[in-house]
Design a protein around this motif. Structure first.
Motif, mmCIF file in Angstrom:
data_model
loop_
_atom_site.group_PDB
_atom_site.id
_atom_site.type_symbol
_atom_site.label_atom_id
_atom_site.label_comp_id
_atom_site.label_asym_id
_atom_site.label_seq_id
_atom_site.Cartn_x
_atom_site.Cartn_y
_atom_site.Cartn_z
ATOM 1 N N ASN A 1 39.879 49.238 32.720
ATOM 2 C CA ASN A 1 39.098 50.396 33.134
ATOM 3 C C ASN A 1 37.633 49.991 33.243
ATOM 4 O O ASN A 1 36.947 49.839 32.236
ATOM 5 C CB ASN A 1 39.252 51.547 32.140
ATOM 6 N N PRO A 2 37.108 49.801 34.461
ATOM 7 C CA PRO A 2 35.718 49.344 34.598
ATOM 8 C C PRO A 2 34.700 50.399 34.185
ATOM 9 O O PRO A 2 33.523 50.081 34.019
ATOM 10 C CB PRO A 2 35.609 49.028 36.098
ATOM 11 N N PHE A 3 35.135 51.661 34.023
ATOM 12 C CA PHE A 3 34.226 52.717 33.590
ATOM 13 C C PHE A 3 34.044 52.734 32.075
ATOM 14 O O PHE A 3 33.122 53.382 31.575
ATOM 15 C CB PHE A 3 34.736 54.093 34.046
ATOM 16 N N ASN A 4 34.909 52.054 31.361
ATOM 17 C CA ASN A 4 34.822 52.027 29.905
ATOM 18 C C ASN A 4 33.805 50.974 29.482
ATOM 19 O O ASN A 4 34.121 49.792 29.327
ATOM 20 C CB ASN A 4 36.201 51.735 29.301
ATOM 21 N N LEU A 5 32.569 51.405 29.296
ATOM 22 C CA LEU A 5 31.496 50.468 28.971
ATOM 23 C C LEU A 5 31.685 49.831 27.602
ATOM 24 O O LEU A 5 31.226 48.701 27.365
ATOM 25 C CB LEU A 5 30.147 51.185 29.029
ATOM 26 N N ALA A 6 32.374 50.532 26.694
ATOM 27 C CA ALA A 6 32.571 49.987 25.355
ATOM 28 C C ALA A 6 33.518 48.790 25.365
ATOM 29 O O ALA A 6 33.460 47.942 24.462
ATOM 30 C CB ALA A 6 33.103 51.072 24.425
ATOM 31 N N ALA A 7 34.380 48.717 26.376
ATOM 32 C CA ALA A 7 35.356 47.626 26.436
ATOM 33 C C ALA A 7 34.834 46.403 27.191
ATOM 34 O O ALA A 7 35.504 45.373 27.210
ATOM 35 C CB ALA A 7 36.651 48.113 27.086
ATOM 36 N N LEU A 8 33.657 46.528 27.799
ATOM 37 C CA LEU A 8 33.120 45.395 28.552
ATOM 38 C C LEU A 8 32.617 44.302 27.610
ATOM 39 O O LEU A 8 32.013 44.591 26.579
ATOM 40 C CB LEU A 8 31.985 45.864 29.464
ATOM 41 N N GLU A 9 32.868 43.072 27.999
ATOM 42 C CA GLU A 9 32.410 41.921 27.237
ATOM 43 C C GLU A 9 31.490 41.087 28.126
ATOM 44 O O GLU A 9 31.927 40.480 29.101
ATOM 45 C CB GLU A 9 33.604 41.083 26.778
ATOM 46 N N LEU A 10 30.205 41.075 27.780
ATOM 47 C CA LEU A 10 29.240 40.332 28.585
ATOM 48 C C LEU A 10 29.511 38.832 28.573
ATOM 49 O O LEU A 10 29.095 38.114 29.480
ATOM 50 C CB LEU A 10 27.821 40.616 28.086
ATOM 51 N N GLY A 11 30.220 38.386 27.550
ATOM 52 C CA GLY A 11 30.577 36.974 27.512
ATOM 53 C C GLY A 11 31.561 36.586 28.599
ATOM 54 O O GLY A 11 31.714 35.399 28.913
ATOM 55 N N ASP A 12 32.258 37.575 29.176
ATOM 56 C CA ASP A 12 33.216 37.318 30.259
ATOM 57 C C ASP A 12 32.599 37.531 31.634
ATOM 58 O O ASP A 12 33.324 37.580 32.636
ATOM 59 C CB ASP A 12 34.434 38.238 30.109
ATOM 60 N N ALA A 13 31.285 37.676 31.706
ATOM 61 C CA ALA A 13 30.635 37.932 32.985
ATOM 62 C C ALA A 13 30.734 36.722 33.907
ATOM 63 O O ALA A 13 30.668 35.567 33.466
ATOM 64 C CB ALA A 13 29.162 38.286 32.757
ATOM 65 N N ARG A 14 30.944 37.024 35.199
ATOM 66 C CA ARG A 14 30.983 36.026 36.273
ATOM 67 C C ARG A 14 32.041 34.947 36.057
ATOM 68 O O ARG A 14 31.815 33.774 36.370
ATOM 69 C CB ARG A 14 29.601 35.399 36.466
ATOM 70 N N LEU A 15 33.170 35.331 35.528
ATOM 71 C CA LEU A 15 34.293 34.398 35.412
ATOM 72 C C LEU A 15 34.978 34.259 36.768
ATOM 73 O O LEU A 15 35.137 35.237 37.505
ATOM 74 C CB LEU A 15 35.302 34.899 34.382
ATOM 75 N N PRO A 16 35.407 33.058 37.144
ATOM 76 C CA PRO A 16 36.064 32.859 38.449
ATOM 77 C C PRO A 16 37.492 33.408 38.434
ATOM 78 O O PRO A 16 38.017 33.804 37.383
ATOM 79 C CB PRO A 16 36.052 31.335 38.600
ATOM 80 N N PRO A 17 38.154 33.441 39.598
ATOM 81 C CA PRO A 17 39.555 33.907 39.652
ATOM 82 C C PRO A 17 40.483 33.056 38.789
ATOM 83 O O PRO A 17 40.134 31.956 38.350
ATOM 84 C CB PRO A 17 39.897 33.792 41.136
ATOM 85 N N ALA A 18 41.690 33.578 38.556
ATOM 86 C CA ALA A 18 42.615 32.951 37.610
ATOM 87 C C ALA A 18 43.035 31.565 38.052
ATOM 88 O O ALA A 18 43.305 30.694 37.216
ATOM 89 C CB ALA A 18 43.839 33.853 37.430
ATOM 90 N N TRP A 19 43.134 31.323 39.390
ATOM 91 C CA TRP A 19 43.584 30.011 39.852
ATOM 92 C C TRP A 19 42.484 28.952 39.777
ATOM 93 O O TRP A 19 42.740 27.786 39.996
ATOM 94 C CB TRP A 19 44.105 30.116 41.281
ATOM 95 N N HIS A 20 41.279 29.358 39.443
ATOM 96 C CA HIS A 20 40.191 28.401 39.285
ATOM 97 C C HIS A 20 40.315 27.701 37.930
ATOM 98 O O HIS A 20 40.948 28.198 36.996
ATOM 99 C CB HIS A 20 38.848 29.125 39.391
ATOM 100 N N ALA A 21 39.702 26.545 37.811
ATOM 101 C CA ALA A 21 39.815 25.761 36.578
ATOM 102 C C ALA A 21 39.241 26.508 35.382
ATOM 103 O O ALA A 21 39.765 26.412 34.264
ATOM 104 C CB ALA A 21 39.108 24.413 36.750
#
Length: 303
Positions: free
Chosen positions: A47-67
């Motif tokens: 849920n992108p509207f749930n600000l409490a669940a956001l983790e800034l440490g996961d920001a700008r992660l590439p797609p799953a098939w990326h290394a």
């Protein structure tokens, strides 16, 4: 319900639909987008509207098939750590709602003005057509940008609902003109036909003649135009959001995601822009293809 669907499939329009792979593919894509948008809470993995669940440490992660990617975020994350796939699903809902509501309002306003101008003529017709000429002299995106910008300036701290309302009104005010001119032209033809003259002679009220006799005969072009204009309204909403005067920044609309990704595209985070842009193109293309098919299906000269 089954009988209605079966009757429609056996009709000329249904046969045209079944014999057109492009129309069937476009309808399938549109249905999938609408289904995901309506049931985003169950379809989206996050849920992108749930600000409490956001983790800034996961920001700008590439797609799953990326290394460096992870299966937790199949299409990667944006600058706030929001899942791109979930943001696309919720963003499609925003775009589809804004596009559909603005087109419905444009149809209502345009059909009413077009009927009045074409049926009564005279000074009313001249006045409404001059208003249409004035509206057509301005680029639609400029008018929408001006109205949306003024609305955001007048209500800077307004609730998100007000911001959505201003956005819908701005798109509506730039979209009703085409319906008005289309309905006016069809009404000018229909008002001189025998069934309208017979209704007048028998004493039927003008409002009843317009609603019961003229309106059903001018809805064909309106349906085709409305189908095509949905894609235009969605693109207009994305453009306004990209320029910063559309939906609030906290709402992950497609235009907002493209604007955010534009700041990082040269640093290698291409997925923040590419996937929302591809989603926008996919929705607009499927709707346009359906509009093209409907225009050909309702054209008796092509049967």
């Amino acid at each position: 319900m089954k009988k209605t669907i079966s009757r429609w499939l056996d009709s000329d329009v249904g046969h045209s639909f079944r014999s057109s792979p492009v129309a069937m593919g476009a309808a399938l894509i549109a249905l999938v987008c609408v289904f995901c948008a309506l049931f985003a809470g169950w379809v989206a993995p996050h849920n992108p509207f749930n600000l409490a669940a956001l983790e800034l440490g996961d920001a700008r992660l590439p797609p799953a098939w990326h290394a460096d990617g992870t299966t937790k975020y199949l299409l990667g994350t944006d600058d706030q750590g929001r899942d791109i796939l979930s943001a696309l699903i919720y963003g499609a809902r925003i775009s589809l709602v804004v596009g559909a509501v603005s087109v419905v309002l444009s149809v209502v306003v345009g059909v009413v003005f077009g009927l009045l101008a074409g049926f009564f003529g005279g000074w009313l017709d001249a006045f409404l057509m001059r208003v249409c000429d004035v509206m057509l002299s301005f680029p639609p995106i400029l008018v929408a940008l001006l109205i949306a910008g003024v609305g955001r300036a007048m209500f800077p701290n307004a609730h998100e609902t007000v911001a959505f309302g201003v956005l819908i009104i701005s798109i509506t005010l730039t979209g009703w003109v085409q319906y008005a001119r289309t309905v006016r032209g069809s009404t000018l033809v229909e008002r001189n036909k025998e069934y309208v003259q017979a209704a007048r002679v028998t004493g039927v009220a003008p409002s009843r003649i317009m609603l019961r006799h003229v309106l059903p005969n001018v809805t064909g072009p309106v349906m085709v135009l409305a189908t095509i204009q949905v894609a235009t309204a969605i693109i207009t909403e994305a453009t306004l959001s990209f320029l910063g005067v559309g939906v609030p920044p906290t709402s992950p609309s497609l235009g907002t995601l493209i604007r955010v990704g534009n700041d990082y595209i040269f640093s290698g985070e291409w997925w923040i822009t590419v996937f929302p842009g591809a989603m926008l193109v996919l929705i607009a293309l499927s709707v346009n293809l359906l509009g093209d098919w409907l225009r050909d299906a309702l054209n008796p000269r092509l049967r």
